[in-house]
Structure formats: C-alpha cells, structure tokens
Design a protein around this motif. Sequence first.
Motif, PDB file in Angstrom:
ATOM      1  N   VAL A 146      41.723 126.778  15.412  1.00 53.64           N
ATOM      2  CA  VAL A 146      40.521 127.532  15.789  1.00 53.64           C
ATOM      3  C   VAL A 146      40.063 128.401  14.614  1.00 53.64           C
ATOM      4  O   VAL A 146      40.858 129.181  14.066  1.00 53.64           O
ATOM      5  CB  VAL A 146      40.793 128.415  17.016  1.00 53.64           C
ATOM      6  CG1 VAL A 146      39.547 129.226  17.382  1.00 53.64           C
ATOM      7  CG2 VAL A 146      41.243 127.558  18.184  1.00 53.64           C
ATOM      8  N   SER A 147      38.813 128.267  14.237  1.00 51.90           N
ATOM      9  CA  SER A 147      38.267 129.036  13.125  1.00 51.90           C
ATOM     10  C   SER A 147      37.788 130.404  13.584  1.00 51.90           C
ATOM     11  O   SER A 147      37.612 130.662  14.780  1.00 51.90           O
ATOM     12  CB  SER A 147      37.094 128.288  12.484  1.00 51.90           C
ATOM     13  OG  SER A 147      35.969 128.291  13.365  1.00 51.90           O
ATOM     14  N   GLU A 148      37.548 131.289  12.616  1.00 55.59           N
ATOM     15  CA  GLU A 148      36.975 132.607  12.906  1.00 55.59           C
ATOM     16  C   GLU A 148      35.618 132.451  13.574  1.00 55.59           C
ATOM     17  O   GLU A 148      35.294 133.147  14.542  1.00 55.59           O
ATOM     18  CB  GLU A 148      36.831 133.390  11.591  1.00 55.59           C
ATOM     19  CG  GLU A 148      36.304 134.796  11.761  1.00 55.59           C
ATOM     20  CD  GLU A 148      37.406 135.801  12.043  1.00 55.59           C
ATOM     21  OE1 GLU A 148      37.084 136.866  12.606  1.00 55.59           O
ATOM     22  OE2 GLU A 148      38.566 135.522  11.702  1.00 55.59           O
ATOM     23  N   HIS A 149      34.832 131.506  13.061  1.00 53.05           N
ATOM     24  CA  HIS A 149      33.491 131.260  13.607  1.00 53.05           C
ATOM     25  C   HIS A 149      33.563 130.821  15.062  1.00 53.05           C
ATOM     26  O   HIS A 149      32.820 131.336  15.909  1.00 53.05           O
ATOM     27  CB  HIS A 149      32.801 130.190  12.761  1.00 53.05           C
ATOM     28  CG  HIS A 149      31.483 129.741  13.297  1.00 53.05           C
ATOM     29  ND1 HIS A 149      30.419 130.590  13.485  1.00 53.05           N
ATOM     30  CD2 HIS A 149      31.059 128.504  13.710  1.00 53.05           C
ATOM     31  CE1 HIS A 149      29.385 129.916  13.975  1.00 53.05           C
ATOM     32  NE2 HIS A 149      29.747 128.653  14.120  1.00 53.05           N
ATOM     33  N   ALA A 150      34.446 129.897  15.370  1.00 51.98           N
ATOM     34  CA  ALA A 150      34.556 129.399  16.743  1.00 51.98           C
ATOM     35  C   ALA A 150      34.980 130.508  17.699  1.00 51.98           C
ATOM     36  O   ALA A 150      34.512 130.566  18.846  1.00 51.98           O
ATOM     37  CB  ALA A 150      35.548 128.240  16.807  1.00 51.98           C
ATOM     38  N   SER A 151      35.854 131.396  17.249  1.00 50.18           N
ATOM     39  CA  SER A 151      36.385 132.437  18.128  1.00 50.18           C
ATOM     40  C   SER A 151      35.354 133.505  18.478  1.00 50.18           C
ATOM     41  O   SER A 151      35.576 134.309  19.387  1.00 50.18           O
ATOM     42  CB  SER A 151      37.605 133.103  17.482  1.00 50.18           C
ATOM     43  OG  SER A 151      37.208 133.888  16.363  1.00 50.18           O
ATOM     44  N   LYS A 152      34.230 133.526  17.776  1.00 50.26           N
ATOM     45  CA  LYS A 152      33.223 134.576  17.974  1.00 50.26           C
ATOM     46  C   LYS A 152      32.003 134.103  18.741  1.00 50.26           C
ATOM     47  O   LYS A 152      30.936 134.720  18.667  1.00 50.26           O
ATOM     48  CB  LYS A 152      32.777 135.114  16.608  1.00 50.26           C
ATOM     49  CG  LYS A 152      33.852 135.876  15.863  1.00 50.26           C
ATOM     50  CD  LYS A 152      33.339 136.392  14.540  1.00 50.26           C
ATOM     51  CE  LYS A 152      34.396 137.221  13.818  1.00 50.26           C
ATOM     52  NZ  LYS A 152      33.911 137.713  12.505  1.00 50.26           N
ATOM     53  N   MET A 153      32.119 133.044  19.510  1.00 48.98           N
ATOM     54  CA  MET A 153      30.958 132.479  20.186  1.00 48.98           C
ATOM     55  C   MET A 153      30.393 133.376  21.284  1.00 48.98           C
ATOM     56  O   MET A 153      29.206 133.451  21.495  1.00 48.98           O
ATOM     57  CB  MET A 153      31.313 131.109  20.778  1.00 48.98           C
ATOM     58  CG  MET A 153      31.311 129.989  19.773  1.00 48.98           C
ATOM     59  SD  MET A 153      29.690 129.788  18.967  1.00 48.98           S
ATOM     60  CE  MET A 153      29.997 130.563  17.380  1.00 48.98           C
TER      61      MET A 153
END
Length: 386
Positions: free
Chosen positions: A89-96
């Motif tokens: 899981v990327s940082e970007h994905a975790s901030k949706m």
Amino acid sequence: MKLMGKMLSIVLLVTLLLSFSIPEVEAAQPFDINARSAILIDAATGTVLYEKNIHEAYPPASVTKIMTMLLVMEAIDEGKLTLEDKVVVSEHASKMGGTQLYLEPGEIKTVEELMKGISIRSANDACVAIGEHIAGSEELFVQRMNERAKELGMENTNFVNTNGLPADGHVTTAYDISLMSKELLKHKEIHRWLTTWMDEVVVGKSQSVQQLVNTNRLIRYYDGANGIKTGYTSEALHCLSASATRGSTTFISVIMGAPTSPIRFSESTKLLDYGFANYNTVEVVKEDSVVGTVPVQKGKGLELNAVAKEDLALLVKKGEEGKVEKEIILPQFVQAPVMKGEKIGEVIVTVDGKEEGRVDLVAQEDAERASIIDIMSRMFRKIVGS
C-alpha cells in the motif's frame, strides 16, 4: 384565380411531403423511474428493455469500481495476477478518504483481500492500491480503464480516478454502466464477493478487524440478486448497478441520480421485477458445448467434435419460448488437417421463421492428417475385424 389555385396545390404538396418525413414517436415506457437516468438490459443478449436518458453523462460515484474490478479479473484470467499476490500500500493510496479499509502506508495486502474491500465495502484506498500494483501508477491504471471503456463501446464515459471520488470530467452513462456490468458478470470468481453480505479483513499495524457489510442491500433481500455496485456523492446522488438471475435469465438494472438510497433500491427492484415478469431467456447453445460430430477424411481420427464458439441465447416474451427453433449446419465431412478452433459449421436460431441469431461451430481439437502407417494400420484392423 389560377395563381391562387397553383399556390394552394403547392401548399398541399408540401404538407403531404412533410407528413411522410415526420419521424415516428417512440413507444411510451411502461412506467417512470425516479432518477436522472435508468436502464434495464438482458445480460445474455444486451437487449435494452427499459430506458430513460441512457446516453446522458453523469458522475457515477463508486459505480466506477465496476471497471476497476473488471480490469483486475481480466488480469487474473490473463495470468498477470493471482489472488495470492502481495500488494504494498502506497502513501497515496492510504490517503483516499471516503469509504475505505483504512490501509496504512507500507502495509501488505493480498489481491483477494483488496477485492473483498472493493466489492463489499466499496473501499477507495483498496482501488488505488490494486490499480498501482497492476499498472505501476493510478494514472496509468486510469488510462487503461478508459481504453477498456472504448473497447466495450462506452462512448460517453471518461474516468479520472479508480474509485469514483468527485473529480471534474469523471462521467459515464446508464447505458455505458450496463456494458461494463455485463462484462464483469462473465467472470465467475467475482460472484463470490458480489454476493457476500458480510465478511471481514484484518488491516493496519494494530491488526484491527474491519467488518465488511455489502453496500448493495438487494443481495440480502431480492430473490436471485447477485450484484453489482452502489455509489453515492452529493453530486452524483444515489446510484446503483444491480443484477439478478432466475433460471437461465439474468437482468441488469442501472439507476443514476436517485434522490435517496431507498429510492435507488426500490426503482431497481421495479426494473428487475418488470424484466422477470415479462421476459425469458432461451439458451440455444453454451460456449464450448459439443453440438455435433463430423467425419474426418484422411485424418488420424475418424470424427471431430463441433463445439459452439460462444454462447448463443435469445430473449423472448414469456409464452413465446416454443417459437424458438435451432438449425445445426454441419458438412458431410471435413478434410484433414483441421486446426483447433477452425470454423466447420453454424447454429442458426429463428423465431417464426425469422433469423434472430447465429454462432459458429468450431473444431474442438486438431485433426491431423493420417500418415501411411496410420492408414495401413486402420486397413489391417478392418481386415481382422477389430
């Protein structure tokens, strides 16, 4: 007077010509649907049974995830992905934000766990994580979503993200949603999650258990319901692509822009009820089913199975099933060699003598040319009677 007479004749002639050029008014729909747009189709044939503003583009909210799930299932079928594959899981994905699994950066999840989150809870973070894993970035995955949409004939669709969160220019139509829904239902594995009412996934460093409850309540309350996806934002309002199967008949209803969540479910139920009450699907042949055999001349084998290249089904009004007739066309023989998948015949289906569909019959396997030894051996067996 003569001038007046000529003018009157011209007016009458123009009026007559215009009367022939006025297009016919479309037949009135059997009922209205309380939503911006709606459609009901037969999943086997794609026949449209009800329509309201079906080509008007609106934001679809999380119904977008149908395309995300479709690309995942196709990647699995192509051998590019497995359900056991590990996704970081990327940082970007975790901030949706929005509906999510609350995945943490660096966390590792399997494809199956993410698909549970997408199909049951409608998790936005899971969509981005799996899209990045397949394509390398969300942008590249979205590009593939739009390419696949064009391949399916979704002419009024533009995806901007993987999950349907509000974004300028992120739109589709009821008709286009029905196309990608129909394609997704072809993947048998997806039905396992689409029909799950409750499940759970363990996430985060704390290994907390996330309870998953299907956002599509028809799964629990509607007879035969087997999908597909809900969606809501303040701009899109309440959306739903729903499917149900009874016997050999599957219908897909799409609701876009219903004013409330209960209304989207009740209006979808109204569409599905209408389909099941009035129509039936006749399965003519199933893909890869053996329809007949053909003698092979000069081949190692004496016969070759003819199988249907694809499914052939016909939607008819209830009570008219007996009018459907099937004609199998096969040659008296084929000459070896014949390649697997090569066309060797056809099935034609008619209703009241009018052709309504056809499908190719193809060779189930290779029919190799017989060698001299094969021919001599066959002759010897005939002589000795074995």
